[in-house]
Design a protein around this motif. Structure first.
Motif, PDB file in Angstrom:
ATOM      1  N   GLY A   1       0.700  -1.232   0.156  1.00  0.00           N
ATOM      2  CA  GLY A   1      -0.071   0.052   0.045  1.00  0.00           C
ATOM      3  C   GLY A   1       0.787   1.221  -0.107  1.00  0.00           C
ATOM      4  O   GLY A   1       1.708   1.486  -0.770  1.00  0.00           O
ATOM      5  N   ASP A   2       0.686   2.079   0.872  1.00  0.00           N
ATOM      6  CA  ASP A   2       1.247   3.341   1.079  1.00  0.00           C
ATOM      7  C   ASP A   2       2.598   3.385   1.260  1.00  0.00           C
ATOM      8  O   ASP A   2       3.531   4.035   0.993  1.00  0.00           O
ATOM      9  N   ARG A   3       3.069   2.275   2.110  1.00  0.00           N
ATOM     10  CA  ARG A   3       4.350   2.065   2.456  1.00  0.00           C
ATOM     11  C   ARG A   3       5.278   1.900   1.066  1.00  0.00           C
ATOM     12  O   ARG A   3       6.191   2.405   0.826  1.00  0.00           O
ATOM     13  N   GLU A   4       4.581   1.077   0.278  1.00  0.00           N
ATOM     14  CA  GLU A   4       5.223   0.889  -1.140  1.00  0.00           C
ATOM     15  C   GLU A   4       5.239   1.870  -1.835  1.00  0.00           C
ATOM     16  O   GLU A   4       6.429   2.220  -2.409  1.00  0.00           O
ATOM     17  N   ALA A   5       4.315   2.529  -2.008  1.00  0.00           N
ATOM     18  CA  ALA A   5       4.235   3.927  -2.965  1.00  0.00           C
ATOM     19  C   ALA A   5       5.397   5.011  -2.322  1.00  0.00           C
ATOM     20  O   ALA A   5       5.989   5.563  -3.118  1.00  0.00           O
ATOM     21  N   LYS A   6       5.372   5.230  -0.999  1.00  0.00           N
ATOM     22  CA  LYS A   6       6.408   6.109  -0.513  1.00  0.00           C
ATOM     23  C   LYS A   6       7.802   5.542  -0.724  1.00  0.00           C
ATOM     24  O   LYS A   6       8.818   6.416  -0.974  1.00  0.00           O
ATOM     25  N   LYS A   7       8.117   4.314  -0.426  1.00  0.00           N
ATOM     26  CA  LYS A   7       9.441   3.799  -0.754  1.00  0.00           C
ATOM     27  C   LYS A   7       9.827   4.053  -2.211  1.00  0.00           C
ATOM     28  O   LYS A   7      10.953   4.257  -2.611  1.00  0.00           O
ATOM     29  N   LEU A   8       8.795   3.389  -3.180  1.00  0.00           N
ATOM     30  CA  LEU A   8       9.033   3.734  -4.648  1.00  0.00           C
ATOM     31  C   LEU A   8       9.290   5.280  -5.165  1.00  0.00           C
ATOM     32  O   LEU A   8      10.559   5.461  -5.611  1.00  0.00           O
ATOM     33  N   ALA A   9       8.910   6.103  -4.579  1.00  0.00           N
ATOM     34  CA  ALA A   9       9.251   7.334  -4.840  1.00  0.00           C
ATOM     35  C   ALA A   9      10.379   7.927  -3.963  1.00  0.00           C
ATOM     36  O   ALA A   9      10.998   8.585  -4.631  1.00  0.00           O
ATOM     37  N   HIS A  10      10.807   7.333  -3.112  1.00  0.00           N
ATOM     38  CA  HIS A  10      12.078   7.670  -2.235  1.00  0.00           C
ATOM     39  C   HIS A  10      13.326   7.164  -3.256  1.00  0.00           C
ATOM     40  O   HIS A  10      14.302   7.534  -3.451  1.00  0.00           O
ATOM     41  N   TRP A  11      12.980   5.855  -3.767  1.00  0.00           N
ATOM     42  CA  TRP A  11      14.166   5.114  -4.693  1.00  0.00           C
ATOM     43  C   TRP A  11      14.240   5.893  -5.784  1.00  0.00           C
ATOM     44  O   TRP A  11      15.227   6.209  -6.338  1.00  0.00           O
ATOM     45  N   GLN A  12      13.095   6.447  -6.428  1.00  0.00           N
ATOM     46  CA  GLN A  12      13.139   7.059  -7.658  1.00  0.00           C
ATOM     47  C   GLN A  12      14.029   8.464  -7.569  1.00  0.00           C
ATOM     48  O   GLN A  12      14.514   8.945  -8.214  1.00  0.00           O
ATOM     49  N   ALA A  13      13.689   9.035  -6.289  1.00  0.00           N
ATOM     50  CA  ALA A  13      14.487  10.446  -6.020  1.00  0.00           C
ATOM     51  C   ALA A  13      15.761  10.067  -5.765  1.00  0.00           C
ATOM     52  O   ALA A  13      16.654  10.840  -6.251  1.00  0.00           O
ATOM     53  N   VAL A  14      16.358   8.956  -5.242  1.00  0.00           N
ATOM     54  CA  VAL A  14      17.581   8.484  -5.086  1.00  0.00           C
ATOM     55  C   VAL A  14      18.275   8.260  -6.449  1.00  0.00           C
ATOM     56  O   VAL A  14      19.311   8.914  -6.778  1.00  0.00           O
ATOM     57  N   ALA A  15      17.561   7.833  -7.480  1.00  0.00           N
ATOM     58  CA  ALA A  15      18.069   7.692  -8.979  1.00  0.00           C
ATOM     59  C   ALA A  15      18.212   8.966  -9.558  1.00  0.00           C
ATOM     60  O   ALA A  15      19.276   9.259 -10.175  1.00  0.00           O
ATOM     61  N   ALA A  16      17.352   9.802  -9.254  1.00  0.00           N
ATOM     62  CA  ALA A  16      17.516  11.210  -9.964  1.00  0.00           C
ATOM     63  C   ALA A  16      18.739  11.832  -9.235  1.00  0.00           C
ATOM     64  O   ALA A  16      19.366  12.923 -10.100  1.00  0.00           O
ATOM     65  N   SER A  17      18.797  11.856  -7.989  1.00  0.00           N
ATOM     66  CA  SER A  17      19.848  12.663  -7.478  1.00  0.00           C
ATOM     67  C   SER A  17      21.353  11.961  -7.891  1.00  0.00           C
ATOM     68  O   SER A  17      22.285  12.715  -8.147  1.00  0.00           O
ATOM     69  N   ALA A  18      21.433  10.598  -8.155  1.00  0.00           N
ATOM     70  CA  ALA A  18      22.595  10.051  -8.695  1.00  0.00           C
ATOM     71  C   ALA A  18      22.647  10.495 -10.099  1.00  0.00           C
ATOM     72  O   ALA A  18      24.075  10.865 -10.384  1.00  0.00           O
ATOM     73  N   CYS A  19      21.688  10.916 -11.023  1.00  0.00           N
ATOM     74  CA  CYS A  19      21.926  11.668 -12.154  1.00  0.00           C
ATOM     75  C   CYS A  19      22.585  12.917 -12.188  1.00  0.00           C
ATOM     76  O   CYS A  19      23.351  13.254 -12.997  1.00  0.00           O
ATOM     77  N   GLU A  20      21.981  13.662 -11.372  1.00  0.00           N
ATOM     78  CA  GLU A  20      22.572  14.929 -10.822  1.00  0.00           C
ATOM     79  C   GLU A  20      23.936  15.117 -10.649  1.00  0.00           C
ATOM     80  O   GLU A  20      24.773  15.759 -11.302  1.00  0.00           O
ATOM     81  N   GLN A  21      24.551  14.086  -9.888  1.00  0.00           N
ATOM     82  CA  GLN A  21      25.938  14.088  -9.569  1.00  0.00           C
ATOM     83  C   GLN A  21      26.697  13.220 -10.684  1.00  0.00           C
ATOM     84  O   GLN A  21      27.755  13.782 -10.870  1.00  0.00           O
ATOM     85  N   SER A  22      26.159  12.312 -11.310  1.00  0.00           N
ATOM     86  CA  SER A  22      26.853  11.599 -12.343  1.00  0.00           C
ATOM     87  C   SER A  22      27.105  12.216 -13.785  1.00  0.00           C
ATOM     88  O   SER A  22      27.495  11.766 -14.484  1.00  0.00           O
ATOM     89  N   GLY A  23      26.123  13.236 -14.023  1.00  0.00           N
ATOM     90  CA  GLY A  23      26.015  13.789 -15.519  1.00  0.00           C
ATOM     91  C   GLY A  23      25.233  13.179 -16.309  1.00  0.00           C
ATOM     92  O   GLY A  23      25.151  13.527 -17.500  1.00  0.00           O
TER      93      GLY A  23
END
Length: 251
Positions: A131-153
């Motif tokens: 439920g909500d816990r999975e949705a929140k984790k998925l949004a968090h993981w997608q944000a981690v991926a976006a942050s890694a893109c900012e750093q890595s170019g």
């Protein structure tokens, strides 16, 4: 103006993920997160240059136009295609782990050019999200991926798909090269042909069970070892992706 010209003119500067359509001359309102970062953390003022990327492969050189408490805007001076993507597409199936380990695995996989990530529920995995816990984790993981893109170019943010059972993920695989890490096999990396894409399966702490292994082999996954030492679940994708990008990608 191209990327090289922009960087030559302004030097090194922050890169921020802003999912928007870029056009030269357009004024764009920065989302709350990026706006807070440039104004409160970096303390950048009006006229300061930075680079935005849309997550779909496009980048824009912009100047801050209005820095206020309620909103921050930037004017786009140049738009170009990003150049940070690997020619070798790897879809990582990563068993979900606890705490920061999953964040680390996703972050490093993105830095190493992974094309997509699917968190997996495996027999030995002790994390179950609903439920909500999975949705929140998925949004968090997608944000981690976006942050890694900012750093890595990178200008393309890899999709972190909704968690699946191992069997569901295996049934959807179409990649010509399919590998799973399994210490006990003794099979070293040896792939003379250059495939266009690959699927990589990483098990949880404690490893894949015999049932998991049998299901993967039935889906044409080749067991692979990375040497005599046991790697943590968040370390294994880093090593395996490094090897794959060295042989077939751009490392």
């Amino acid at each position: 103006m191209h990327a090289a010209d922009w960087y030559a003119l302004h030097g090194k500067m922050p890169r921020l993920h802003v999912p928007a359509v870029f056009a030269v001359g357009q004024e764009i309102v920065l989302p709350e997160g990026p706006a807070r970062h440039v104004t409160r953390v970096l303390r950048m003022g009006e006229g300061a240059p930075l680079v935005l990327f849309d997550g779909q492969g496009n980048e824009a050189g912009v100047r801050l136009a209005d820095v206020g408490r309620k909103h921050t805007t930037a004017v786009i001076d140049a738009v170009w295609a990003g150049e940070g993507e690997s020619p070798f597409a790897v879809h990582l199936g990563q068993a979900i782990s606890k705490g920061d380990r999953m964040d680390y695995a996703i972050q490093k996989a993105v830095e190493l050019g992974v094309a997509a990530i699917t968190p997996l529920y495996t027999e030995r995995g002790d994390v179950r999200l609903k439920g909500d816990r999975e949705a929140k984790k998925l949004a968090h993981w997608q944000a981690v991926a976006a942050s890694a893109c900012e750093q890595s170019g990178r200008a393309v943010v890899p999709t972190v798909h909704s968690p699946l059972s191992l069997v569901e993920w295996l049934s959807a695989r179409q990649e010509p090269l399919r590998l799973m890490l399994h210490l006990a096999t003794g099979n070293a990396f040896d792939q003379p042909e250059r495939p266009e894409a690959a699927a990589l399966l990483i098990g949880p702490e404690g490893g894949l069970t015999e049932t998991d292994i049998a299901a993967a082999q039935a889906a044409d996954f080749t067991p692979l070892t990375l040497g005599p030492r046991v790697l943590r679940t968040e370390t294994a994708p880093v090593v395996a992706l490094t090897l794959l990008q060295h042989y077939f990608g751009d490392l």
